[in-house]
Structures are given as structure tokens and as C-alpha cells.
Design an enzyme around this catalytic site. Structure first.
Site, PDB file in Angstrom:
ATOM      1  N   LYS A 196      -2.593  -4.825   5.331  1.00  0.00           N
ATOM      2  CA  LYS A 196      -3.040  -3.440   5.162  1.00  0.00           C
ATOM      3  C   LYS A 196      -4.344  -3.270   5.932  1.00  0.00           C
ATOM      4  CE  LYS A 196      -4.413   0.034   1.814  1.00  0.00           C
ATOM      5  NZ  LYS A 196      -4.393   0.456   0.402  1.00  0.00           N
ATOM      6  N   ARG A 206      -6.237  10.190   0.075  1.00  0.00           N
ATOM      7  CA  ARG A 206      -7.447  10.162  -0.748  1.00  0.00           C
ATOM      8  C   ARG A 206      -7.777  11.562  -1.263  1.00  0.00           C
ATOM      9  NH1 ARG A 206     -10.614   5.840   3.205  1.00  0.00           N
ATOM     10  NH2 ARG A 206      -9.174   4.102   2.793  1.00  0.00           N
ATOM     11  N   LYS A 218     -13.808   0.665   3.550  1.00  0.00           N
ATOM     12  CA  LYS A 218     -13.034  -0.418   2.932  1.00  0.00           C
ATOM     13  C   LYS A 218     -12.891  -1.619   3.865  1.00  0.00           C
ATOM     14  CE  LYS A 218     -10.602   2.580  -0.363  1.00  0.00           C
ATOM     15  NZ  LYS A 218      -9.333   2.820  -1.082  1.00  0.00           N
ATOM     16  N   GLU A 234      -2.212 -13.475   6.678  1.00  0.00           N
ATOM     17  CA  GLU A 234      -2.229 -12.806   5.369  1.00  0.00           C
ATOM     18  C   GLU A 234      -0.828 -12.794   4.746  1.00  0.00           C
ATOM     19  OE1 GLU A 234      -4.371 -11.292   3.368  1.00  0.00           O
ATOM     20  OE2 GLU A 234      -6.203 -11.029   4.536  1.00  0.00           O
ATOM     21  N   LYS A 249       0.992  -1.827   6.811  1.00  0.00           N
ATOM     22  CA  LYS A 249       0.543  -0.453   6.569  1.00  0.00           C
ATOM     23  C   LYS A 249      -0.698  -0.163   7.402  1.00  0.00           C
ATOM     24  CE  LYS A 249      -1.284   2.295   2.830  1.00  0.00           C
ATOM     25  NZ  LYS A 249      -1.730   2.322   1.461  1.00  0.00           N
ATOM     26  N   SER A 275       0.070   8.774   4.659  1.00  0.00           N
ATOM     27  CA  SER A 275      -0.212  10.204   4.517  1.00  0.00           C
ATOM     28  C   SER A 275      -0.661  10.864   5.822  1.00  0.00           C
ATOM     29  CB  SER A 275      -1.268  10.404   3.436  1.00  0.00           C
ATOM     30  OG  SER A 275      -2.463   9.692   3.750  1.00  0.00           O
ATOM     31  N   TYR A 314       6.697   9.679   2.874  1.00  0.00           N
ATOM     32  CA  TYR A 314       6.681  10.986   2.212  1.00  0.00           C
ATOM     33  C   TYR A 314       7.820  11.865   2.719  1.00  0.00           C
ATOM     34  CZ  TYR A 314       2.167   9.116   0.964  1.00  0.00           C
ATOM     35  OH  TYR A 314       1.188   8.283   0.493  1.00  0.00           O
TER      36      TYR A 314
END
Ligand code: PBG
Length: 324
Positions: A196, A206, A218, A234, A249, A275, A314
Site C-alpha cells: 500500500k 478521506r 502517512k 512486503e 493499492k 477513490s 467503487y
């Protein structure tokens, strides 16, 4: 002109093109993210995600029935926690009567065959909008993993089929797997957000959950988008620690990573069409600059072609409608 081989033969008609298509989308590929809100009869449109809503539980159940009718088999739940439940421990995340826990139970009770996946990260519950516990401006790793373990066990107890840790703390997959085993949740899967990236494309999400970080960014936990090999590292660690499904992602700007992960692993690979990627297509379509339906199908097919076995998007409902 004499040609030994004419490549256009296989593109002559729609039937031939379909017959030799290497990648075919089906509603089985899709995971539909859903945003859950408190209250009754709430269907709140997210300004930066036109046509996408936060639902209260009553309307959420109607939506889940509708998408089930379209052949979609799994949903990924996110909740908008009330401000007065937020703190720096994230304890609302494992409240057995919390909104997430009630949503899981309601869906599994009404539509038991729907696969319920749940987001595991502290950001919706954090006064700082961070995925972990904060101390002196730092996001603590080990203390956060303890919280994520409680959160995951609580989702499993409510009936979740898969927990989906999206926080990028170190060691969380192993810790969650161990806790699920110890609590006898031997049928609960882990879909790990393994690779990610710290991405600007999460902006509209958000907005949807009012979960933007209150300070900083982040980047000390999510990955640097300049990196490729790190994604494999990872992902392999997460599989070793017990992940059943791994995820890359975002998706569209990371098709190379999806392919590399797909080539490196033997578990199902998912990709999250996030999003901001939704918002870009919606905005261009609204301006009349892109054909929305064609842009959706081309984008999702590309993500699958890159190597995604599953796509969280979505657009799942619209795409499933078009594929009928
Ligand atoms: C929370 C989480 C985020 C998304 C999924 N889970 C936001 C973030 O990491 O800041 C993003 C989804 C999207 O943009 O569609 N940990």
C-alpha cells in the site's frame, strides 16, 4: 501484397475478438467497498465521489441485496465513526456494539452468502486521523499492532469472513493470524494490503470518512511510490505471516507492481482501484471529456490483465450492470 501472417484476422469481428480475448471481466472479480454511517434512512453523497454514498444500516442492507442481485459476491466495509468515539487508542474499533460490528452482523444475518470483508486500521477512530496510535508526533508500531489484533478478533466475532488490514504496520499479519487461531476463528481469512503506497489518490476516501491525517502524512508507514522491489518484500513477508489474499493499492498507477506481485506469489492477488481513481473518471465524464462506461471497462480490464484476480472498486455495481 503477400503476407504470411495477417494479425488483423483475429480482430475482424466482435465475435472473433471476444473469442480470442485473453482477459474477461466477471462480477466474481469485484469487491465493492461500502461506507457505513450511523442513523436511519441516511444516504449521504460524498462530494468528491459523485454517485457514491454513505449509508445507514437500514439502507445499507437494501444496497447489499441489490448488488448481490447483480452477481457481486463480496463487500469491503468502512465506517464513519462519530466524533465523540474518537481518541488516540482507537478503542471504539473493538467495541462489540460498534457500528462496524453491527454492520457485519446485519449483513451476515440478512444475506449470509455475501462475503463480508472489513477494513482494519485505526484512522476512522483516531483523533489524529492516523492509522495507528500516536506519541510525540510518531506513529507507534507495536502498540498499534496490539490494537489491530483486538479489532480483527472483534470483527471475526461479529461474523466477518475476511479482515483486511490496511494500516501497513510491521508484523501485524502474523499477530492477527495468531490471535484468530487462539480465539478459534479458524475460518476467518486475512486479505492484507501488502503493498500500500502513500498516495494522493486516497483524498476523496478521506472526505468520505472524515479521516484525513490531522498532522503530517502517512509516509512513515505507507510505501514510497518510487519503489518496486520493496513491494515484493512486503508481500512475501505477509504471505509468510499468514495472509490468504494480498493486495496492491492503488491500482491504475501501479499496474507494474500488480504484475510483479502476481508473478512472485501463489496466493490470489487483489488490487484496489481507489477513490481518486474513481473521482478522475467521474470528473472527466461529467465534463464530457471521457465516455464513462468505456473508461470503467477499460480501466478494470487493464487491472485484471496486469494480474489482479480480484479488484476492489467503487465501479463494481456499474461494471456488473454492464457485464450482464
Ligand atoms: C484506511 C484506508 C484508506 C483507504 C482504504 N483504507 C485511506 C488511507 O490509507 O489514508 C483508501 C481507499 C480509497 O482511497 O479508496 N487505512
Amino acid at each position: 501484397m503477400y503476407l504470411q501472417k495477417r494479425n488483423r484476422i483475429l480482430r475482424t469481428s466482435a465475435s472473433i475478438r471476444s473469442m480470442v480475448a485473453e482477459t474477461k471481466l466477471t462480477p466474481d472479480d469485484f469487491i465493492l467497498p461500502l461506507f457505513v454511517d450511523e442513523g436511519e434512512n441516511v444516504k449521504h453523497e460524498i462530494p468528491s465521489m459523485p454517485g457514491y454514498y454513505r449509508y445507514s444500516l437500514d439502507l445499507l442492507l437494501e444496497e447489499v441485496s441489490t448488488i448481490r442481485g447483480l452477481g457481486i459476491k463480496s463487500v469491503l466495509l468502512f465506517v464513519k465513526a462519530k466524533d465523540d468515539t474518537k481518541d488516540n487508542t482507537g478503542k471504539e474499533a473493538w467495541n462489540e456494539d460498534g457500528l462496524m460490528q453491527r454492520a457485519i452482523k446485519a449483513i451476515k444475518q440478512q444475506i449470509p452468502e455475501m462475503i463480508v470483508m472489513t477494513d482494519v486500521a485505526l484512522d476512522p477512530y483516531s483523533i489524529y486521523g492516523h492509522d495507528g496510535i500516536v506519541k510525540d508526533g510518531e506513529i507507534l508500531n507495536d502498540e498499534t499492532v496490539e490494537a489491530l489484533v483486538k479489532m480483527s478478533v472483534s470483527h471475526a466475532a461479529a461474523g466477518a469472513d475476511f479482515v483486511a488490514p490496511s494500516d501497513m504496520m510491521d508484523g501485524r499479519i502474523g499477530a492477527i493470524r495468531k490471535a484468530l487461531e487462539e480465539n478459534n476463528f479458524t475460518k476467518v481469512g486475512i486479505m492484507s494490503y501488502s503493498a500500500k503506497y502513500a498516495s494522493c489518490f486516497y483524498g476523496p476516501f478521506r472526505d468520505a470518512l472524515d479521516s484525513a491525517p490531522g498532522f503530517g502524512d502517512k509516509k512513515t508507514y505507507q510505501m514510497n511510490y518510487a519503489n518496486r522491489i520493496e513491494a515484493i518484500n512486503e508481500t512475501l513477508q505477509d504471505i509468510e505471516q499468514g495472509a490468504d489474499i494480498v493486495m496492491v493499492k492503488p491500482a491504475m498507477a501501479y499496474l507494474d507492481i500488480i504484475r510483479e506481485v502476481k508473478n512472485a506469489v501463489t496466493v490470489p492477488v487483489s488490487a484496489y482501484h481507489v477513490s481518486g481513481e474513481y473521482a478522475m473518471i467521474k470528473a472527466a465524464a461529467k465534463m464530457g471529456w471521457l465516455d464513462e462506461q468505456k473508461a470503467i471497462l477499460e480501466s478494470l480490464t487493464s487491472i485484471k490483465r496486469a494480474g489482479a484476480d480480484l479488484i476492489a472498486t467503487y465501479f463494481a455495481k456499474e461494471a456488473a450492470g454492464m457485464l450482464r
